[in-house]
Design a protein around this motif. Sequence first.
Motif, PDB file in Angstrom:
ATOM      1  N   ALA A   1       0.818  -1.222   0.000  1.00  0.00           N
ATOM      2  CA  ALA A   1       0.000   0.000   0.000  1.00  0.00           C
ATOM      3  C   ALA A   1       0.844   1.262   0.000  1.00  0.00           C
ATOM      4  O   ALA A   1       0.324   2.357  -0.233  1.00  0.00           O
ATOM      5  N   ALA A   2       2.148   1.132   0.271  1.00  0.00           N
ATOM      6  CA  ALA A   2       3.009   2.301   0.417  1.00  0.00           C
ATOM      7  C   ALA A   2       4.096   2.397  -0.658  1.00  0.00           C
ATOM      8  O   ALA A   2       4.692   3.465  -0.836  1.00  0.00           O
ATOM      9  N   PHE A   3       4.380   1.298  -1.355  1.00  0.00           N
ATOM     10  CA  PHE A   3       5.419   1.275  -2.378  1.00  0.00           C
ATOM     11  C   PHE A   3       4.830   0.847  -3.724  1.00  0.00           C
ATOM     12  O   PHE A   3       3.860   0.095  -3.779  1.00  0.00           O
ATOM     13  N   ASP A   4       5.449   1.328  -4.805  1.00  0.00           N
ATOM     14  CA  ASP A   4       4.949   1.022  -6.142  1.00  0.00           C
ATOM     15  C   ASP A   4       5.104  -0.457  -6.473  1.00  0.00           C
ATOM     16  O   ASP A   4       4.252  -1.046  -7.142  1.00  0.00           O
ATOM     17  N   GLN A   5       6.210  -1.034  -6.052  1.00  0.00           N
ATOM     18  CA  GLN A   5       6.475  -2.446  -6.295  1.00  0.00           C
ATOM     19  C   GLN A   5       7.128  -3.046  -5.062  1.00  0.00           C
ATOM     20  O   GLN A   5       8.018  -2.445  -4.460  1.00  0.00           O
ATOM     21  N   VAL A   6       6.704  -4.239  -4.685  1.00  0.00           N
ATOM     22  CA  VAL A   6       7.262  -4.944  -3.523  1.00  0.00           C
ATOM     23  C   VAL A   6       7.570  -6.372  -3.938  1.00  0.00           C
ATOM     24  O   VAL A   6       6.750  -7.034  -4.590  1.00  0.00           O
ATOM     25  N   ILE A   7       8.746  -6.848  -3.559  1.00  0.00           N
ATOM     26  CA  ILE A   7       9.124  -8.237  -3.768  1.00  0.00           C
ATOM     27  C   ILE A   7       9.230  -8.903  -2.405  1.00  0.00           C
ATOM     28  O   ILE A   7       9.972  -8.437  -1.533  1.00  0.00           O
TER      29      ILE A   7
ATOM     30  N   PRO B   1      -1.841  -6.712  -5.526  1.00  0.00           N
ATOM     31  CA  PRO B   1      -1.521  -6.316  -6.902  1.00  0.00           C
ATOM     32  C   PRO B   1      -0.127  -5.726  -7.085  1.00  0.00           C
ATOM     33  O   PRO B   1       0.409  -5.758  -8.206  1.00  0.00           O
ATOM     34  N   ARG B   2       0.476  -5.203  -6.025  1.00  0.00           N
ATOM     35  CA  ARG B   2       1.810  -4.614  -6.158  1.00  0.00           C
ATOM     36  C   ARG B   2       2.913  -5.522  -5.637  1.00  0.00           C
ATOM     37  O   ARG B   2       4.071  -5.114  -5.588  1.00  0.00           O
ATOM     38  N   VAL B   3       2.557  -6.733  -5.228  1.00  0.00           N
ATOM     39  CA  VAL B   3       3.527  -7.634  -4.600  1.00  0.00           C
ATOM     40  C   VAL B   3       3.778  -8.839  -5.488  1.00  0.00           C
ATOM     41  O   VAL B   3       2.837  -9.467  -6.006  1.00  0.00           O
TER      42      VAL B   3
END
Length: 257
Positions: A57-63, A79-81
């Motif tokens: 929820a805080a970063f554009d992309q997370v791995i 969706p961003r992880v």
Amino acid sequence: MTPDARNWFDEGGQAYAQFRPTYPASLASELAQLAPSTDLAVDTGCGNGQFTTTLGAAFDQVIGLDPSEEQIANAAPHPRVAYQQAPAESLPASIRNDSVSLVSAAQAAHWFDLPRFYDEVTRVSVRGGVIALLCYGVLHLDDPAIDERAQRFYAEDLDAYWPPSRRLVEREYRDLSFPFEEIEFRAPSIQKRLTLDALLGYFSTWSAVRAAREAGQARLLEDVGRDLADLWGDPATERLTTWPIGGRVGRVGTAGA
């Protein structure tokens, strides 16, 4: 620090996903404000994604990375992880050098080979990137009698079964080496309302409970379950449960680090 050789969470990923607490959104937001950008965060030892999805929820992309295949198989989608199976000490080649704004490890760093992990953090982080080693302490319940029995279960009944690394969590990682420019950081607590079954399910994910079972002491969880049932009243009653969050936050590759 020599890590414990066994990954206690290689099995039981479904229970871990169901019963472990998630982190407050404000924690990820505050780390994002410290990071030089919100382009990319990497969450190591991510388990089922309790903190990884919060970062989403805080970063554009997370791995999210974890060495356990079962943990990754039970990871919560976002969706961003993107999740990958990989140890913290050997990050995938797809994570480029000088590309990561935040490297986090939530309730995981005490299992790591820290020198190798720190080398990887330095390699992938942008200059001034943030490293956050987070942990949550022993839970507290809002009923004094119930809380006293839970504390006794943790500190006395299971004392012989906790791995040595657990003491690092109790000390909020203050005893870990940390070769980075430290940032003063006050984390919010985790709060959640738990039924009796949810509390006992959470207990079942503890490494000490698993060790006790393997030692033929499954009765310890059964005993605390009976005691808590006598104190709880209606087992469906939800009781406010609080976990304090601690840890270390720092900057990577800055002068004086």
